[in-house]
Scaffold this active site. Structure first.
Site, short mmCIF file in Angstrom:
data_model
loop_
_atom_site.label_atom_id
_atom_site.label_comp_id
_atom_site.label_asym_id
_atom_site.label_seq_id
_atom_site.Cartn_x
_atom_site.Cartn_y
_atom_site.Cartn_z
CE1 TYR A 249 -1.70 47.99 7.44
CE2 TYR A 249 -0.79 46.14 8.36
CZ TYR A 249 -0.30 47.25 7.44
OH TYR A 249 0.27 48.04 7.97
CE LYS A 253 0.32 48.61 4.63
NZ LYS A 253 1.65 49.05 4.07
#
Length: 351
Positions: A249, A253
């Site tokens: 994750y 990003k």
């Protein structure tokens, strides 16, 4: 002052060709695999592939020179604002936007910000219907002259994304901007991730953002709309989250932040034919009380208390606290801002 003049439909293919021309010259992944494969390949075939790769590498166009194609005329002149209307730079009346991940949570709050200042906002999500807060958000939008409309559209479906965005742009003869907020989270130690799990997260959090941006850019080039895009990254793209194991994750990003810089470089200059003029920026929120985060708290006892103690404000954010940032980035108020990452994290990364 209109930023997106209507043009005749016969002009659209010519304008669109400037977007797709580079794509047609790209080198295929299959050819790369053939070149790098450990399996024997006929010498003549390898030489031909390398020669073709070299030829195409030498013909790929460079990014437009910003001094040769300056981004001018985006913000109204000062004299147009002073004495005419309060906060005129924030006025989105009549402009058309797409917000992915807009069924609920942060995406819906950001969509509200655009609609409440007069924007026509289409919210995409993979869910069959919008969340509980939708009706009230839609009512407020209409009260202020805008509207919210829900479309079931998964960002992993690139062809469907193209069709839906094209349909919206053709309906209004314009598209002024995008907020790419769709994303997923998955918690697991690095050694427990499978290839399939990593690929799925990157497909939604990174590739889905890129496909959303490129689909929108095709229509913005087609209708010569000088607008803005806001990609939702995270402070997790800049730091490792204390107390939370989410390596993929966080990496996804970080990739979104870098994507924004590159798209800004490519699309911000205005070409001689009037295309371009698209600013691209990121918002990197800190910890927000969203359904996804509440699920994290259920999975990791004590996580909420730890996160609250890690920022300077001693609390977590509400989704509504990012509405002003979205309005700033999608409006003329940020007319000299592109390729940047706006970190809004309660001071979490400042110490």
């Amino acid at each position: 002052m209109s930023l997106c003049p209507r043009i005749l439909s016969r002009q659209a293919p010519r304008a669109l060709s400037t977007v797709t021309k580079a794509t047609s010259r790209s080198f295929t992944s299959t050819q790369f695999r053939q070149i790098n494969s450990s399996k024997p390949v006929a010498t003549t075939s390898t030489q031909a592939l390398l020669a073709e790769f070299e030829r195409r590498s030498n013909t790929i166009p460079a990014p437009p020179e910003s001094r040769e194609h300056p981004m001018v005329g985006i913000a109204p002149a000062t004299r147009e604002n002073v004495g005419q209307k309060r906060f005129a730079d924030f006025d989105l009346r009549g402009r058309v936007f797409v917000v992915t991940g807009g069924a609920r949570g942060l995406g819906l709050s950001l969509a509200e910000a655009l609609a409440e200042t007069g924007g026509y906002v289409y919210c995409f999500d993979r869910e069959p219907g919008a969340g509980e807060a939708w009706d009230e958000a839609s009512r407020r939008a209409e009260e202020y002259g805008g509207f919210l409309q829900y479309r079931q559209q998964d960002v992993q479906d690139s062809k469907g994304l193209d069709r839906t965005i094209e349909e919206i742009a053709d309906k209004h003869q314009r598209l002024d901007g995008v907020v790419a907020a769709a994303g997923v989270q998955h918690l697991a130690p690095a050694m427990e991730w499978t290839r399939e799990e990593a690929n799925r997260m990157m497909d939604i959090n990174y590739t889905g953002v890129m496909m959303t941006a490129t689909s929108a850019a095709r229509q913005m080039f087609k209708y010569k709309c000088h607008g803005s895009m806001c990609l939702i990254a995270s402070m997790s793209g800049s730091v490792a989250n204390k107390g939370l194991l989410s390596p993929v994750y966080n990496s996804s990003k970080a990739a979104v932040v870098q994507l924004a810089r590159n798209l800004a470089m490519e699309w911000s200059p205005i070409r001689k034919d009037g295309t371009g003029g698209i600013r691209v920026n990121c918002i990197s929120p800190g910890h927000i009380l969203t359904p996804m985060v509440m699920k994290n708290f259920e999975e990791v006892p004590g996580l909420r208390e730890k996160w609250e103690s890690e920022n300077m404000m001693g609390r977590l954010a509400q989704t509504s606290e990012f509405k002003g940032a979205a309005l700033f980035l999608l409006s003329n108020a940020s007319s000299f801002m592109t390729g940047n990452n706006l970190v809004i994290d309660g001071g979490h990364t400042a110490w």
